[in-house]
Enzyme design. Structure first.
Site, PDB file in Angstrom:
ATOM      1  N   ASP A 194       0.943  -1.143  -0.207  1.00 41.55           N
ATOM      2  CA  ASP A 194      -0.096  -0.011   0.108  1.00 41.55           C
ATOM      3  C   ASP A 194       0.938   1.455   0.022  1.00 41.55           C
ATOM      4  O   ASP A 194       2.141   1.208   0.628  1.00 41.55           O
ATOM      5  CB  ASP A 194      -0.931   0.003   1.248  1.00 41.55           C
ATOM      6  CG  ASP A 194      -1.940  -0.986   1.161  1.00 41.55           C
ATOM      7  OD1 ASP A 194      -2.428  -1.476   0.021  1.00 41.55           O
ATOM      8  OD2 ASP A 194      -2.367  -1.467   2.119  1.00 41.55           O
ATOM      9  N   ASP A 208      -7.115  -1.610  -3.855  1.00 40.40           N
ATOM     10  CA  ASP A 208      -8.191  -1.398  -2.885  1.00 40.40           C
ATOM     11  C   ASP A 208      -9.190  -0.339  -3.668  1.00 40.40           C
ATOM     12  O   ASP A 208     -10.320  -0.377  -3.203  1.00 40.40           O
ATOM     13  CB  ASP A 208      -7.604  -0.658  -1.606  1.00 40.40           C
ATOM     14  CG  ASP A 208      -6.516  -1.592  -1.193  1.00 40.40           C
ATOM     15  OD1 ASP A 208      -6.620  -2.945  -1.124  1.00 40.40           O
ATOM     16  OD2 ASP A 208      -5.544  -0.961  -0.467  1.00 40.40           O
TER      17      ASP A 208
END
Length: 164
Positions: free
Chosen positions: A122, A140
């Site tokens: 991330d 995501d």
């Protein structure tokens, strides 16, 4: 006749999401230092490389490792269900096909990380003052957009001629 064709070609969008997610994560891994924010928009947006061993919002991130297998299995199962739904969905039913394709792309994009690294890469960090949104990635985002679209489409009637 085109309405009778299934929505499997929407999986091309899934492939595009997977490729763009992979490219963006490769950039993050090569350009960012773990845990060190790089300011993009002052007071709102940083690039911050983190490793997420959990699921959304780092759910179960500290569970000891078994969660990697659970979330990997869920990604495979959910993707298979979505592909099955696309196979039964008429191609023109984009209001269902688009979110399903986004879910498949996002789930498999993060699955690739779990298999390669044991965590998800991330790097997008949004914040405002003391409020920090959990760091996320393109995969995501695809899943989140799909969820919003499914909710919106459930409340907004389809006004295409075929649906009336």
């Amino acid at each position: 006749m085109s309405d009778r064709k299934n929505a499997l070609p929407w999986l091309g969008l899934s492939v595009a999401i997977i490729v763009l997610d992979w490219i963006s994560k490769q950039w993050a891994l090569s350009a960012l230092t773990y845990g060190v924010p790089q300011e993009v928009v002052p007071g709102f947006w940083n690039w911050t490389l983190v490793h997420n061993t959990g699921a959304a919002f780092s759910f179960l991130a500290d569970a000891g490792g078994w969660q990697q297998w659970l979330f990997s299995a869920l990604a495979v199962f959910i993707s298979a269900v979505c592909v099955g739904m696309l196979a039964k969905q008429p191609r023109a039913e984009w209001r269902m096909a688009l979110p399903l394709a986004l879910i498949v792309g996002g789930a498999l994009g993060n699955l690739i990380d779990r298999v390669r690294f044991g965590y998800v890469v991330d790097f997008v960090h949004w914040y405002w003052r003391d409020f920090h949104w959990p760091v996320f990635n393109l995969a995501d985002s695809a899943i989140s957009i799909a969820a919003v679209l499914l909710i919106v489409f459930s409340f907004v009637p389809d006004k295409t001629p075929e649906s009336t």
